[in-house]
Design an enzyme around this catalytic site. Structure first.
Site, mmCIF file in Angstrom:
data_model
loop_
_atom_site.group_PDB
_atom_site.id
_atom_site.type_symbol
_atom_site.label_atom_id
_atom_site.label_comp_id
_atom_site.label_asym_id
_atom_site.label_seq_id
_atom_site.Cartn_x
_atom_site.Cartn_y
_atom_site.Cartn_z
ATOM 1 N N ASP A 79 0.841 -1.201 0.000
ATOM 2 C CA ASP A 79 0.000 0.000 0.000
ATOM 3 C C ASP A 79 0.879 1.255 0.000
ATOM 4 O O ASP A 79 1.965 1.244 -0.605
ATOM 5 C CB ASP A 79 -0.936 -0.055 1.229
ATOM 6 C CG ASP A 79 -2.256 0.650 0.980
ATOM 7 O OD1 ASP A 79 -2.256 1.882 0.838
ATOM 8 O OD2 ASP A 79 -3.299 -0.026 0.912
ATOM 9 N N HIS A 117 -3.798 6.002 3.430
ATOM 10 C CA HIS A 117 -4.516 4.801 2.985
ATOM 11 C C HIS A 117 -3.943 3.535 3.620
ATOM 12 O O HIS A 117 -4.671 2.705 4.175
ATOM 13 C CB HIS A 117 -4.433 4.746 1.456
ATOM 14 C CG HIS A 117 -5.287 3.725 0.796
ATOM 15 N ND1 HIS A 117 -4.826 2.473 0.488
ATOM 16 C CD2 HIS A 117 -6.564 3.772 0.368
ATOM 17 C CE1 HIS A 117 -5.799 1.796 -0.107
ATOM 18 N NE2 HIS A 117 -6.862 2.565 -0.195
ATOM 19 N N ASN A 222 -13.510 -0.130 -7.746
ATOM 20 C CA ASN A 222 -14.623 0.791 -7.463
ATOM 21 C C ASN A 222 -15.243 1.360 -8.732
ATOM 22 O O ASN A 222 -15.733 2.478 -8.732
ATOM 23 C CB ASN A 222 -14.130 1.972 -6.610
ATOM 24 C CG ASN A 222 -13.544 1.520 -5.287
ATOM 25 O OD1 ASN A 222 -13.936 0.489 -4.760
ATOM 26 N ND2 ASN A 222 -12.618 2.295 -4.759
ATOM 27 N N SER A 306 -11.189 -0.975 -1.173
ATOM 28 C CA SER A 306 -9.942 -0.927 -0.400
ATOM 29 C C SER A 306 -10.157 -1.332 1.041
ATOM 30 O O SER A 306 -9.278 -1.931 1.665
ATOM 31 C CB SER A 306 -9.372 0.501 -0.378
ATOM 32 O OG SER A 306 -8.585 0.770 -1.494
#
Ligand SMILES: [Ca+2]
Ligand SMILES: [Ca+2]
Ligand SMILES: [Ca+2]
Length: 358
Positions: A79, A117, A222, A306
């Site tokens: 990430d 994130h 998404n 996510s």
């Protein structure tokens, strides 16, 4: 065009907004009434004011699953890095590596989270069970390897391939030893349909991990279109062979008046429009208004596939800590999932049920 990006709705939006102030997102339940407009607000920091278990943690029965688990495994989160000094992640992250800079060491400029994130995803898996902030679904049963392959604006596929191989090898750099990650969690993706060489190189990296017994988990993407028709855009690595693709679910108020953020037993499990509809979706997990650790301290809410992938990664980790292989763990997760009534290309096997799986 073929850049990787992280798969949180907030992340997409903050490219044009000040990070961590406030972002407005539109999320809608798939096959429900008109999409409601909702505010996504950062919560104030924690620090002794009491721990909050996110609704997703409660919904899937993580307390029971954790209590039924002994032992610990390593989960690699690929990430944006990690806030190594976050109090609710103290001692949780045992290895930090930058697949961009190709350096290791926690708390460094190369491996710190410059976006937020990665710290949120890691907290969803492993935040400490104490008196502050949030609590991870596999808290107490995982060590986290934070492998940075995304910068503030995304990342490169070559760095992702390198990250997957490094996660599989573990800190000692040797394949097949105890420090190899048991699980790789990737809340990222991109559409590389028109890049067969990139797809092949990515598949080789995934195969390197799965053939070493590693469970490889990725967000489904998404790009959902609020339709029963399959997506026109795909998302890798979720679409790679051997990768578990994870869709997102949310909670709706029993009277359909809007999203819920607390599970009391009466709320409805729904899928938001953003969650991808594709044949590589294998399973679903909570991904709307998920509370977890915020870069710089405290907690914040984020939404996206996510946020769903780390729920599955954490559950696989609990099962593998109990001695299951990656494939055995996934078989249990599929067979115990809750059928929400959506097409299998949306929900996969359904919503994970940690209490039943472990
Ligand atoms: Ca905590
Ligand atoms: Ca190793
Ligand atoms: Ca290991």
């Amino acid at each position: 065009m073929n850049k990787l990006k992280s798969l949180s709705m907030m992340t997409i939006l903050i490219t044009s907004l000040l990070p961590f102030v406030a972002a407005t997102v539109t999320i809608a339940a798939m096959d429900q009434e008109q999409p409601p407009l909702v505010q996504l607000m950062a919560k104030p920091g924690g620090g002794g004011s009491g721990q909050v278990a996110d609704w997703g943690y409660v919904r899937i029965g993580a307390d029971l699953a954790r209590a039924a688990t002994s032992g610990s495994v390593q989960v690699a989160v690929i990430d944006t890095g990690v806030d190594f000094d976050h109090p609710d992640l103290a001692g949780v992250v045992t290895w930090c590596y930058s697949a961009i800079a190709r350096t290791e060491g926690c708390g460094t400029r190369d491996t710190n989270d410059d976006q937020g994130h990665g710290s949120h995803v890691i907290g969803t898996i492993a935040a400490l069970d104490n008196n502050q902030d949030s609590v991870g679904i596999a808290a107490g049963h995982v060590e986290i390897y934070s492998i940075k392959a995304l910068g503030r604006r995304g990342g490169d596929w070559g760095d992702l391939n390198h990250a997957i191989r490094m996660a599989s090898d573990g800190p000692d750099g040797v394949r097949g030893t105890a420090d190899d990650a048991e699980v790789i969690s990737m809340s990222l993706g991109g559409d590389i349909s028109n890049y067969p060489t990139i797809i092949a190189d990515l598949q080789a990296a995934v195969d390197y991990a799965t053939s070493n017994g590693v469970a490889v988990i990725a967000s489904a993407g998404n790009e959902g279109q609020c339709s029963d028709a399959p997506n026109t855009r795909m998302s890798w690595p979720a679409a790679s062979n051997g990768v578990v693709g994870v869709g997102a679910t949310g909670l709706y108020q029993p009277d359909m008046s809007g999203w819920a953020t607390e599970w009391t037993g009466a709320e409805l499990d729904v899928m938001p429009c953003f969650s991808n509809n594709a044949d590589y979706v294998d399973i679903s997990a909570p991904g709307v208004y998920i509370t977890a650790t915020k870069n710089g301290g405290g907690t914040t809410d984020m939404s996206g596939t996510s946020m769903a992938a780390p729920h599955v990664a954490a559950l696989v980790a609990l099962l593998m800590a109990n001695g299951f292989s990656a494939s055995q763990a996934m078989a249990r997760i599929y067979s115990t999932a809750i059928d929400m009534g959506y097409a299998s290309t949306l929900q996969g096997a359904g919503l994970i049920n940690a209490a039943a799986a472990v």
